[in-house]
Each structure stands twice: as C-alpha cells, then as structure tokens.
Design a protein around this motif. Structure first.
Motif, mmCIF file in Angstrom:
data_model
loop_
_atom_site.group_PDB
_atom_site.id
_atom_site.type_symbol
_atom_site.label_atom_id
_atom_site.label_comp_id
_atom_site.label_asym_id
_atom_site.label_seq_id
_atom_site.Cartn_x
_atom_site.Cartn_y
_atom_site.Cartn_z
ATOM 1 N N LYS A 59 13.355 -4.478 -4.206
ATOM 2 C CA LYS A 59 12.035 -4.815 -3.682
ATOM 3 C C LYS A 59 11.091 -5.362 -4.750
ATOM 4 N N GLY A 60 11.504 -5.312 -6.013
ATOM 5 C CA GLY A 60 10.689 -5.895 -7.076
ATOM 6 C C GLY A 60 9.796 -4.934 -7.816
ATOM 7 N N PHE A 61 9.985 -3.625 -7.609
ATOM 8 C CA PHE A 61 9.116 -2.648 -8.246
ATOM 9 C C PHE A 61 9.697 -2.087 -9.556
ATOM 10 N N VAL A 62 10.996 -2.289 -9.747
ATOM 11 C CA VAL A 62 11.697 -1.681 -10.883
ATOM 12 C C VAL A 62 12.690 -2.670 -11.472
ATOM 13 N N ILE A 63 12.887 -2.603 -12.793
ATOM 14 C CA ILE A 63 13.933 -3.377 -13.474
ATOM 15 C C ILE A 63 14.971 -2.392 -14.001
ATOM 16 N N LYS A 85 5.669 -9.156 -2.168
ATOM 17 C CA LYS A 85 5.102 -10.089 -1.195
ATOM 18 C C LYS A 85 5.983 -11.322 -1.051
ATOM 19 N N LYS A 86 6.405 -11.888 -2.185
ATOM 20 C CA LYS A 86 7.259 -13.084 -2.148
ATOM 21 C C LYS A 86 8.583 -12.791 -1.455
ATOM 22 N N ARG A 87 9.121 -11.615 -1.713
ATOM 23 C CA ARG A 87 10.395 -11.229 -1.095
ATOM 24 C C ARG A 87 10.247 -11.130 0.424
ATOM 25 N N ILE A 88 9.163 -10.505 0.864
ATOM 26 C CA ILE A 88 8.938 -10.343 2.310
ATOM 27 C C ILE A 88 8.736 -11.701 2.977
ATOM 28 N N LEU A 89 7.961 -12.585 2.331
ATOM 29 C CA LEU A 89 7.735 -13.920 2.885
ATOM 30 C C LEU A 89 9.036 -14.706 2.973
ATOM 31 N N GLN A 90 9.858 -14.593 1.950
ATOM 32 C CA GLN A 90 11.139 -15.295 1.952
ATOM 33 C C GLN A 90 12.043 -14.778 3.060
ATOM 34 N N GLN A 91 12.082 -13.450 3.207
ATOM 35 C CA GLN A 91 12.894 -12.861 4.273
ATOM 36 C C GLN A 91 12.395 -13.291 5.651
ATOM 37 N N MET A 95 14.479 -15.349 8.384
ATOM 38 C CA MET A 95 14.691 -14.823 9.725
ATOM 39 C C MET A 95 14.160 -15.786 10.782
ATOM 40 N N ALA A 96 13.001 -16.410 10.510
ATOM 41 C CA ALA A 96 12.433 -17.376 11.454
ATOM 42 C C ALA A 96 13.380 -18.555 11.645
ATOM 43 N N SER A 97 13.990 -19.014 10.549
ATOM 44 C CA SER A 97 14.948 -20.127 10.624
ATOM 45 C C SER A 97 16.168 -19.733 11.450
ATOM 46 N N LYS A 98 16.629 -18.502 11.267
ATOM 47 C CA LYS A 98 17.780 -18.031 12.042
ATOM 48 C C LYS A 98 17.445 -17.945 13.524
#
Length: 268
Positions: A59-63, A85-91, A95-98
């Motif tokens: 989710k981008g909170f930890v390395i 935020k970027k990850r959620i927008l990309q997902q 999903m919208a494309s699918k």
C-alpha cells in the motif's frame, strides 16, 4: 498508546485495518525496525506481523529491506499517503477499464440473456426490495430512468427534485428528447431559474397542500414504482424507500398521480 484515538480513527477511515494501523504507528515511532520488535510495541501476534507489514508495503506505507532478518523502514507520512492515493487511483482506473471492456463483450450479452430468461419466471411480488440510503435510492432511480421508454412521473418536494436534477438532469433531458414524457409534481413554489431548467425536460405543476410534509414517489412506464418510507428531511443515510416492479402497484399509484396532476396548478 503511541498516538491519539483521533489519529487511529483517521487511519481507519482510509482503509487501514487495526493491525495495519498499530504496526505503522509503531514503525513510525522507530523509523527502522524488525517484525519482532514491532509486534511487541504494537501488541499484536508476531505470527501476523509479517503478513501485515507486507500488506503495508504493497500500500506504500512501508519499505522492506532485504536483509536477514527482514527489517522495515517507515515511509514519511505525507509521502505514504500520496503513494497510497496513487495506488488507489491506478487500481480504480484499471477496474474501470475492465468494466468498460466487459460491458461491450460477449460475456455481458450472455449474462443479459440469462437475466431476461430468469425474469420471465419471476412472480411479480418477487420484484420488490427495500432501499436504505439516499445515494442508493438515487442509483436505483438512475437504473429505472435509463430503461424508461414511455413516461416518468415524479411527485416530490422541491428539495428532492433539485437533487434528482443535479444527479440525473442530463439523463432526463436526453430521455425527453427521445420522446419519454416526464412530469414533475411538487407542493411548493420553485425558483424561476430552476423552473426553467425543469421545463426543458418536462412539464411541471404544483398542488395546494396544507401539510409541509408529503410523500414522495416515482412511476416509470406503468411497470416500476419507488415509494419513500421516510421524510426527505431524514438523514440521507436513514432515507428509506420501497421499490417494486409491479404493474398492479404502478396502476394504483398512477391513478393517484393523475388525480393530483389534473387538480394541480401550472407554474406561471
């Protein structure tokens, strides 16, 4: 507790579960740490810490540092939120494309055939359902509006008609241009500017009512009805309605609507 309850609630609101919240907060307090150390600080089972930290990394909170044992680096909060935020927008875009691809595929045609065949054997009384929440109510209305071919009759206070116009005005205008007869019946004066917008969609009338609170219902093609069970002043999350795909029920309400319509005044 390392942070306030307010902080934990805010992290919950963005989708982090309890273990994720506890471990990320614990890691922020350390900067770099191991799963064992973090599980002790966060007071969660060590066996769960690895999976939860991996989830936080996705989710981008930890390395995750590729070392033995594995060590985890906290991502600076603003940067972590931006990554999430970027990850959620990309997902969402993926999903919208699918969904768009699926809508235009043979799969949907097969599902539509299955639905139509199934509907033929459904008893009229089975095509009913309760709806809770104004957002869900307006979603159901949108679906019914899209399938309208003859008419849409709406009886509601100005507040609801304005909300419907904001949510579905473009759709209603498009339906009107295709010959769907749309009527709005209310019991209060409407602002001139808004009235003109409605007149571009259909006819508008008002009734004289001694009571401020009246029912709300909508008829579509003599086949579907939506009747609210709560007042429009109810909290949007508590707004409740009944939907029925019943020609008998629609005919009954249609007589009521037409009776009110004939006695109603036209707006000047």
């Amino acid at each position: 507790m390392l942070v306030s309850e307010k902080v934990m609630d805010a992290l919950k609101s963005i989708g982090l579960n309890l273990y994720e919240r506890k471990l990320w907060v614990a890691l922020l307090s350390r900067g770099v740490s191991s799963a064992g150390e973090l599980s002790e600080i966060a007071k969660i089972p060590r066996s769960r810490a690895y999976d939860v930290l991996e989830s936080l990394a996705e989710k981008g909170f930890v390395i995750i540092q590729n070392a033995k044992p594995l060590r985890y680096v906290a991502v600076e909060p603003k940067e972590a939120l931006e990554r999430a935020k970027k990850r959620i927008l990309q997902q969402a875009q993926e999903m919208a494309s699918k969904l768009d691809a699926l809508k235009n595929s043979e799969v949907v045609k097969e599902l539509e055939r299955l639905y139509k065949e199934g509907i033929r054997v459904v008893e009229p009384g089975d095509l009913t359902g309760s709806i809770k929440g104004r957002h869900i109510l307006y979603q159901q209305l949108e679906m019914l509006f899209k399938n309208a071919r003859k008419y849409i009759s709406i009886f509601a206070p100005p507040e609801m008609i304005k909300e419907l116009h904001e949510a579905h005005g473009t759709l209603l205008k498009k339906l009107a241009s295709k010959g769907v007869d749309i009527r709005f019946l209310t019991h209060k004066p409407l602002e001139t500017e808004f009235l003109e917008k409605l007149r571009k969609i259909g006819e508008v009338r008002k009734i004289n009512a001694s009571k401020d609170r009246l029912g709300r219902f909508c008829l579509i093609d003599g086949k579907h009805i939506i009747v609210t069970l709560t007042d429009h002043k109810a909290h949007p999350l508590q707004d409740t309605a009944l939907w029925a795909g019943s020609e008998h029920a629609a005919t009954t309400l249609e007589h009521m609507f037409n009776s009110l319509w004939e006695k109603a005044e036209k707006f000047d």
